[in-house]
Motif scaffolding. Structure first.
Motif, PDB file in Angstrom:
ATOM      1  N   MET A   1       0.843  -1.173   0.000  1.00  0.00           N
ATOM      2  CA  MET A   1       0.000   0.000   0.000  1.00  0.00           C
ATOM      3  C   MET A   1       0.884   1.230   0.000  1.00  0.00           C
ATOM      4  N   GLU A   2       0.494   2.222  -0.804  1.00  0.00           N
ATOM      5  CA  GLU A   2       1.242   3.473  -0.895  1.00  0.00           C
ATOM      6  C   GLU A   2       0.388   4.604  -0.344  1.00  0.00           C
ATOM      7  N   LEU A   3       1.032   5.654   0.128  1.00  0.00           N
ATOM      8  CA  LEU A   3       0.340   6.786   0.716  1.00  0.00           C
ATOM      9  C   LEU A   3       0.811   8.063   0.041  1.00  0.00           C
ATOM     10  N   ALA A   4      -0.110   8.981  -0.231  1.00  0.00           N
ATOM     11  CA  ALA A   4       0.232  10.277  -0.812  1.00  0.00           C
ATOM     12  C   ALA A   4      -0.538  11.351  -0.064  1.00  0.00           C
ATOM     13  N   LYS A   5       0.087  12.512   0.087  1.00  0.00           N
ATOM     14  CA  LYS A   5      -0.530  13.626   0.790  1.00  0.00           C
ATOM     15  C   LYS A   5      -1.072  14.628  -0.235  1.00  0.00           C
ATOM     16  N   ILE A   6      -2.271  15.157   0.028  1.00  0.00           N
ATOM     17  CA  ILE A   6      -2.889  16.148  -0.850  1.00  0.00           C
ATOM     18  C   ILE A   6      -2.441  17.533  -0.404  1.00  0.00           C
ATOM     19  N   THR A   7      -1.984  18.346  -1.370  1.00  0.00           N
ATOM     20  CA  THR A   7      -1.571  19.712  -1.045  1.00  0.00           C
ATOM     21  C   THR A   7      -2.799  20.605  -0.938  1.00  0.00           C
ATOM     22  N   THR A   8      -2.597  21.844  -0.523  1.00  0.00           N
ATOM     23  CA  THR A   8      -3.705  22.798  -0.405  1.00  0.00           C
ATOM     24  C   THR A   8      -4.319  23.106  -1.774  1.00  0.00           C
ATOM     25  N   ARG A   9      -3.568  22.832  -2.847  1.00  0.00           N
ATOM     26  CA  ARG A   9      -4.079  23.049  -4.209  1.00  0.00           C
ATOM     27  C   ARG A   9      -4.716  21.781  -4.777  1.00  0.00           C
ATOM     28  N   GLY A  10      -4.875  20.752  -3.961  1.00  0.00           N
ATOM     29  CA  GLY A  10      -5.506  19.519  -4.408  1.00  0.00           C
ATOM     30  C   GLY A  10      -4.591  18.614  -5.209  1.00  0.00           C
ATOM     31  N   GLN A  11      -3.293  18.832  -5.144  1.00  0.00           N
ATOM     32  CA  GLN A  11      -2.331  18.038  -5.898  1.00  0.00           C
ATOM     33  C   GLN A  11      -1.733  16.937  -5.037  1.00  0.00           C
ATOM     34  N   ILE A  12      -1.339  15.849  -5.716  1.00  0.00           N
ATOM     35  CA  ILE A  12      -0.631  14.769  -5.038  1.00  0.00           C
ATOM     36  C   ILE A  12       0.574  14.365  -5.873  1.00  0.00           C
ATOM     37  N   THR A  13       1.530  13.745  -5.234  1.00  0.00           N
ATOM     38  CA  THR A  13       2.631  13.120  -5.945  1.00  0.00           C
ATOM     39  C   THR A  13       2.347  11.634  -5.946  1.00  0.00           C
ATOM     40  N   ILE A  14       2.289  11.052  -7.142  1.00  0.00           N
ATOM     41  CA  ILE A  14       2.031   9.614  -7.245  1.00  0.00           C
ATOM     42  C   ILE A  14       3.335   8.892  -6.911  1.00  0.00           C
ATOM     43  N   PRO A  15       3.296   8.011  -5.928  1.00  0.00           N
ATOM     44  CA  PRO A  15       4.519   7.302  -5.540  1.00  0.00           C
ATOM     45  C   PRO A  15       5.134   6.556  -6.735  1.00  0.00           C
ATOM     46  N   ILE A  16       6.446   6.468  -6.757  1.00  0.00           N
ATOM     47  CA  ILE A  16       7.191   5.873  -7.871  1.00  0.00           C
ATOM     48  C   ILE A  16       6.722   4.461  -8.217  1.00  0.00           C
ATOM     49  N   GLU A  17       6.454   3.650  -7.210  1.00  0.00           N
ATOM     50  CA  GLU A  17       6.027   2.277  -7.485  1.00  0.00           C
ATOM     51  C   GLU A  17       4.671   2.245  -8.197  1.00  0.00           C
ATOM     52  N   ILE A  18       3.794   3.166  -7.846  1.00  0.00           N
ATOM     53  CA  ILE A  18       2.492   3.249  -8.501  1.00  0.00           C
ATOM     54  C   ILE A  18       2.677   3.749  -9.936  1.00  0.00           C
ATOM     55  N   ARG A  19       3.545   4.758 -10.129  1.00  0.00           N
ATOM     56  CA  ARG A  19       3.822   5.253 -11.488  1.00  0.00           C
ATOM     57  C   ARG A  19       4.370   4.142 -12.369  1.00  0.00           C
ATOM     58  N   LYS A  20       5.248   3.325 -11.815  1.00  0.00           N
ATOM     59  CA  LYS A  20       5.806   2.199 -12.580  1.00  0.00           C
ATOM     60  C   LYS A  20       4.712   1.212 -12.961  1.00  0.00           C
ATOM     61  N   LYS A  21       3.846   0.884 -12.017  1.00  0.00           N
ATOM     62  CA  LYS A  21       2.763  -0.069 -12.282  1.00  0.00           C
ATOM     63  C   LYS A  21       1.784   0.473 -13.312  1.00  0.00           C
ATOM     64  N   LEU A  22       1.535   1.784 -13.290  1.00  0.00           N
ATOM     65  CA  LEU A  22       0.631   2.403 -14.266  1.00  0.00           C
ATOM     66  C   LEU A  22       1.309   2.623 -15.615  1.00  0.00           C
ATOM     67  N   GLY A  23       2.639   2.620 -15.599  1.00  0.00           N
ATOM     68  CA  GLY A  23       3.379   2.887 -16.827  1.00  0.00           C
ATOM     69  C   GLY A  23       3.303   4.346 -17.239  1.00  0.00           C
ATOM     70  N   VAL A  24       3.318   5.250 -16.250  1.00  0.00           N
ATOM     71  CA  VAL A  24       3.251   6.679 -16.549  1.00  0.00           C
ATOM     72  C   VAL A  24       4.554   7.358 -16.166  1.00  0.00           C
ATOM     73  N   LYS A  25       4.823   8.434 -16.909  1.00  0.00           N
ATOM     74  CA  LYS A  25       6.016   9.233 -16.636  1.00  0.00           C
ATOM     75  C   LYS A  25       5.664  10.707 -16.707  1.00  0.00           C
ATOM     76  N   ASP A  26       6.612  11.557 -16.503  1.00  0.00           N
ATOM     77  CA  ASP A  26       6.410  12.994 -16.512  1.00  0.00           C
ATOM     78  C   ASP A  26       5.666  13.431 -17.775  1.00  0.00           C
ATOM     79  N   GLY A  27       4.576  14.165 -17.603  1.00  0.00           N
ATOM     80  CA  GLY A  27       3.807  14.677 -18.722  1.00  0.00           C
ATOM     81  C   GLY A  27       2.661  13.783 -19.162  1.00  0.00           C
ATOM     82  N   ASP A  28       2.657  12.526 -18.738  1.00  0.00           N
ATOM     83  CA  ASP A  28       1.557  11.621 -19.092  1.00  0.00           C
ATOM     84  C   ASP A  28       0.296  12.025 -18.345  1.00  0.00           C
ATOM     85  N   LYS A  29      -0.831  11.545 -18.840  1.00  0.00           N
ATOM     86  CA  LYS A  29      -2.106  11.840 -18.194  1.00  0.00           C
ATOM     87  C   LYS A  29      -2.662  10.566 -17.575  1.00  0.00           C
ATOM     88  N   VAL A  30      -3.378  10.764 -16.468  1.00  0.00           N
ATOM     89  CA  VAL A  30      -4.088   9.654 -15.830  1.00  0.00           C
ATOM     90  C   VAL A  30      -5.567   9.986 -15.851  1.00  0.00           C
TER      91      VAL A  30
END
Length: 91
Positions: A1-30
């Motif tokens: 299980m991975e955890l991410a914190k929401i900023t005051t602007r509603g943004q999160i950083t997707i943990p690296i392991e989740i990005r790898k599993k999704l196959g996304v990189k900088d600039g990609d859309k989810v």
């Protein structure tokens, strides 16, 4: 299980392991999909590809395309027809 914190602007950083599993990189859309009361995050490009594959399902068989050469021949035929149409109008 991975955890991410929401900023005051509603943004999160997707943990690296989740990005790898999704196959996304900088600039990609989810994409976020609601399903059975849950929110699912998916790689938007992969969803678009899957939708295209589903839309074209059965078309090769319908057109009698069995080999890669069949596809190449069809593309050449369509290009020839388009070329002839364009040049017939310019006479």
């Amino acid at each position: 299980m991975e955890l991410a914190k929401i900023t005051t602007r509603g943004q999160i950083t997707i943990p690296i392991e989740i990005r790898k599993k999704l196959g996304v990189k900088d600039g990609d859309k989810v994409i976020f999909i609601e399903e059975n009361g849950r929110i699912i995050m998916e790689n938007a490009a992969m969803i678009a590809l899957k939708n295209a594959q589903e839309a074209f399902a059965g078309e090769a068989e319908r057109l009698g395309l069995k080999t890669e050469q069949d596809v190449v021949d069809l593309v050449k035929e369509v290009r020839r027809e388009l070329w002839e149409e364009r040049h017939a109008r310019n006479d």
